[in-house]
Scaffold this motif. Structure first.
Motif, short mmCIF file in Angstrom:
data_model
loop_
_atom_site.label_atom_id
_atom_site.label_comp_id
_atom_site.label_asym_id
_atom_site.label_seq_id
_atom_site.Cartn_x
_atom_site.Cartn_y
_atom_site.Cartn_z
N ASN A 24 43.00 45.47 26.09
CA ASN A 24 42.69 44.08 26.42
C ASN A 24 43.38 43.56 27.67
N ASP A 25 43.97 44.46 28.48
CA ASP A 25 44.71 43.96 29.65
C ASP A 25 44.23 44.55 30.98
N TYR A 26 42.99 45.05 31.02
CA TYR A 26 42.47 45.57 32.29
C TYR A 26 42.32 44.45 33.34
N ALA A 27 42.08 43.23 32.89
CA ALA A 27 41.99 42.11 33.83
C ALA A 27 43.30 41.95 34.59
N GLU A 28 44.42 42.14 33.90
CA GLU A 28 45.72 42.03 34.55
C GLU A 28 45.90 43.14 35.59
N LEU A 29 45.44 44.35 35.26
CA LEU A 29 45.52 45.44 36.23
C LEU A 29 44.67 45.14 37.45
N ALA A 30 43.48 44.60 37.24
CA ALA A 30 42.60 44.25 38.36
C ALA A 30 43.28 43.25 39.30
N MET A 31 43.89 42.23 38.74
CA MET A 31 44.54 41.22 39.58
C MET A 31 45.75 41.79 40.30
N GLN A 32 46.49 42.67 39.63
CA GLN A 32 47.63 43.32 40.28
C GLN A 32 47.17 44.11 41.51
N LEU A 33 46.14 44.94 41.30
CA LEU A 33 45.68 45.81 42.38
C LEU A 33 45.09 45.01 43.54
N CYS A 34 44.33 43.98 43.21
CA CYS A 34 43.72 43.17 44.27
C CYS A 34 44.76 42.36 45.03
N ASP A 35 45.84 42.01 44.35
CA ASP A 35 46.93 41.31 45.01
C ASP A 35 47.64 42.22 46.01
N ARG A 36 47.76 43.51 45.67
CA ARG A 36 48.42 44.46 46.55
C ARG A 36 47.50 44.97 47.66
N ASP A 37 46.21 44.99 47.41
CA ASP A 37 45.25 45.54 48.37
C ASP A 37 44.08 44.56 48.51
N THR A 38 44.11 43.74 49.54
CA THR A 38 43.09 42.70 49.72
C THR A 38 41.75 43.26 50.17
N SER A 39 41.66 44.57 50.42
CA SER A 39 40.38 45.15 50.85
C SER A 39 39.47 45.44 49.67
N VAL A 40 39.98 45.34 48.43
CA VAL A 40 39.16 45.66 47.27
C VAL A 40 38.65 44.39 46.60
N ASP A 41 37.49 44.54 45.93
CA ASP A 41 36.84 43.41 45.27
C ASP A 41 37.10 43.37 43.77
N GLY A 42 37.67 44.45 43.21
CA GLY A 42 37.91 44.44 41.78
C GLY A 42 38.23 45.82 41.24
N LEU A 43 38.07 45.97 39.93
CA LEU A 43 38.42 47.19 39.22
C LEU A 43 37.24 47.66 38.37
N LEU A 44 36.92 48.96 38.46
CA LEU A 44 35.93 49.59 37.61
C LEU A 44 36.67 50.39 36.54
N VAL A 45 36.34 50.17 35.28
CA VAL A 45 36.97 50.89 34.18
C VAL A 45 35.92 51.76 33.49
N ILE A 46 36.20 53.06 33.40
CA ILE A 46 35.30 54.01 32.75
C ILE A 46 35.85 54.30 31.37
N LEU A 47 35.03 54.07 30.35
CA LEU A 47 35.46 54.16 28.96
C LEU A 47 34.53 55.07 28.16
N PRO A 48 34.98 55.57 27.02
CA PRO A 48 34.07 56.31 26.14
C PRO A 48 32.97 55.40 25.61
#
Length: 317
Positions: A24-48
């Motif tokens: 339930n915390d992938y949204a937090e990872l997305a915001m972390q990554l986008c804060d560190r790298d402004t060239s990205v638009d978000g996070l793709l998560v691949i799940l079963p």
């Protein structure tokens, strides 16, 4: 916790991508990554997935979750197909299980994938949108914005408001920026916000610029380009069939067909790997950091491709 990421893009709509399990915390990872790298638009998560080869979840820069992402889906399609050693797969999205397929690689080594874009709805309640007690809006003006611009609302399944505009409005994004920000703030029309695209006819197809909900102006939005191709076909700007769609990040092909009053949409474009990373992911952002990175050579090939169409794209830069 250490996680392995890939930085990928479709038409320069750029994401980090991670494979994992439901949490339930992938949204937090997305915001972390986008804060560190402004060239990205978000996070793709691949799940079963219980119903498909894999499941995709898409998180925007602001942590909000999108129903689907056409550009991101191509990147996930490539990951799944290469991992499984197959050319076709089915990927579960929030609204539907969608077919994906590896297409012929371009001569300069650019990996191409096609993805189904579905479901499609013109009902305003499915965006949701409220305007003048209408049930649908197809090629109609919104008087508060302009009597000359014809707008259409469609969910694919992400909500899109698409305006057909002349070159002078396309070249200056001020008009689009004002209304897109308004419709993604407190407003009486879109309770959950909306992706706003402006479309201009070209001799070779159409040009689309998109202000993406939860992101802002983006190099490309896959569902927006496909929805824009659909509306352009309905408007008679381009014929049904394969539509060439240019965007600030490059070019894709959108195939629009109609059978017995129902539309079918297919998006075909690049799925490019930029780099791989090891990331230390902690709940506290200041304790997280990239541990290692490795670049791939694919981006150089894509940039050569972009240079070949720069004359078309640059006229709207």
């Amino acid at each position: 916790m250490k996680v392995t990421l890939e930085k990928v893009h479709g038409s320069m709509n750029t994401f980090y991508m991670v494979e994992g399990l439901e949490r339930n915390d992938y949204a937090e990872l997305a915001m972390q990554l986008c804060d560190r790298d402004t060239s990205v638009d978000g996070l793709l998560v691949i799940l079963p997935s219980q119903t498909a080869h894999a499941k995709i979840r898409v998180f925007n820069r602001d942590g909000s979750e999108a129903s689907m992402c056409g550009n991101g889906l191509r990147c996930v399609a490539r990951y799944v197909c290469e991992k499984e050693g197959i050319r076709e797969a089915v990927i579960e999205t929030m609204k539907a299980d969608l077919k994906v397929k590896k297409e012929e690689t371009l001569t300069d080594g650019i990996e191409m994938y096609s993805v189904e874009i579905s479901p499609i709805s013109f009902r305003l309640e499915d965006l949701p949108m409220e305007y003048a007690e209408l049930e649908e809006m197809i090629l109609q003006p919104i008087s508060e914005i302009s009597e000359e611009i014809l707008f259409s609302a469609v969910a694919v399944p992400n909500p899109h408001l698409i305006g057909i505009v002349p070159e002078e409005i396309q070249k200056d994004s001020t008009h689009q920026h004002f209304w897109a920000e308004k419709f993604n703030g407190q407003n009486a029309y879109f309770a959950d916000g909306v992706n706003v695209s402006y479309v201009t006819k070209l001799e070779q197809g159409i040009f689309v610029r998109t202000f993406e909900r939860g992101v802002g102006f983006t190099n490309a939005c896959g569902t927006a380009m496909t929805a824009s191709a659909l509306i352009s076909c309905i408007a008679g700007i381009v014929p049904f069939g394969e539509v060439t769609v240019y965007n600030p990040g490059g070019m894709v092909k959108c195939t629009v067909t109609e059978t017995a009053g129902a539309y079918q949409l297919l998006l075909t474009g690049n799925a490019t790997r930029i780099s791989s990373h090891e990331y230390q992911w902690e709940k506290e952002s200041q304790e997280s950091d990239f541990l290692s990175s490795r670049k791939f050579e694919e981006q150089q090939q894509y940039e050569k491709f972009i240079n070949g169409i720069s004359g078309i794209v640059d006229q709207f830069a």
